[in-house]
Motif scaffolding. Structure first.
Motif, PDB file in Angstrom:
ATOM      1  N   LEU A 107       0.841  -1.201   0.000  1.00 20.12           N
ATOM      2  CA  LEU A 107       0.000   0.000   0.000  1.00 20.12           C
ATOM      3  C   LEU A 107       0.875   1.250   0.000  1.00 20.12           C
ATOM      4  O   LEU A 107       0.682   2.162  -0.817  1.00 20.12           O
ATOM      5  N   ALA A 108       1.859   1.291   0.891  1.00 16.38           N
ATOM      6  CA  ALA A 108       2.758   2.446   0.988  1.00 16.38           C
ATOM      7  C   ALA A 108       3.579   2.644  -0.283  1.00 16.38           C
ATOM      8  O   ALA A 108       3.856   3.788  -0.668  1.00 16.38           O
ATOM      9  N   ASP A 109       3.937   1.555  -0.936  1.00 14.87           N
ATOM     10  CA  ASP A 109       4.738   1.625  -2.163  1.00 14.87           C
ATOM     11  C   ASP A 109       3.894   1.904  -3.403  1.00 14.87           C
ATOM     12  O   ASP A 109       4.434   2.004  -4.512  1.00 14.87           O
ATOM     13  N   GLY A 110       2.579   1.996  -3.240  1.00 14.96           N
ATOM     14  CA  GLY A 110       1.702   2.227  -4.383  1.00 14.96           C
ATOM     15  C   GLY A 110       1.568   1.007  -5.280  1.00 14.96           C
ATOM     16  O   GLY A 110       1.145   1.121  -6.427  1.00 14.96           O
ATOM     17  N   GLN A 111       1.877  -0.165  -4.749  1.00 13.56           N
ATOM     18  CA  GLN A 111       1.866  -1.396  -5.541  1.00 13.56           C
ATOM     19  C   GLN A 111       0.697  -2.321  -5.206  1.00 13.56           C
ATOM     20  O   GLN A 111       0.562  -3.379  -5.825  1.00 13.56           O
ATOM     21  N   GLU A 114      -1.737  -3.712  -8.097  1.00 14.50           N
ATOM     22  CA  GLU A 114      -1.092  -4.708  -8.962  1.00 14.50           C
ATOM     23  C   GLU A 114      -0.861  -6.013  -8.208  1.00 14.50           C
ATOM     24  O   GLU A 114      -1.056  -7.103  -8.763  1.00 14.50           O
TER      25      GLU A 114
END
Length: 133
Positions: A107-111, A114
């Motif tokens: 979530l924090a990595d924006g992943q 995907e």
């Protein structure tokens, strides 16, 4: 948080909807179903559904104990594939805290979107392999 091995009826219903979309090859449907879960139940709801998808992949008859991740070349795999392998390993080991940490990191990595799509695709591939066997 508590161990989610049993899951909620709502999470199982959502996971079934996601699997139906994934089996149909409808990635927009998978993403839309996860979005609906987040809108209704927040990130915790999406985590519960992901945990149900992991349960689908691992199955019911997993003996208790430590399971090692056996994924040759995992360090060279894409973020989403590494995440799915590690998330499944966390589920197999009843390690909810690692599952939560992986979920939070994605979530924090924006992943996370995907990763969830890859998880759904992996669950479908597992179901298809089981049917073919």
């Amino acid at each position: 948080m508590t161990d989610r091995r049993d899951g909620s009826d709502e999470a199982f219903t959502d996971a079934a909807e996601i699997l139906r979309s994934a089996l149909a090859g409808d990635s927009d449907g998978v993403a839309g179903a996860f979005d609906a879960v987040v809108d209704r139940s927040g990130v915790t709801g999406a985590y519960d559904v992901a945990w149900c998808l992991a349960a689908t992949m691992v199955g019911d008859d997993v003996p208790a104990g430590g399971w090692a991740l056996d994924f040759p070349g995992i360090d060279e795999a894409g973020y989403d594939a590494r995440w799915v392998a590690r998330f499944i390993s966390a589920y197999a080991n009843s390690d909810d805290s690692t599952g939560e940490a992986l979920f939070g990191a994605a979530l924090a990595d924006g992943q996370l979107p995907e990763c969830l799509l890859t998880l759904a695709g992996s669950a479908v591939a597992t179901l298809r392999r089981r049917r073919a066997a």
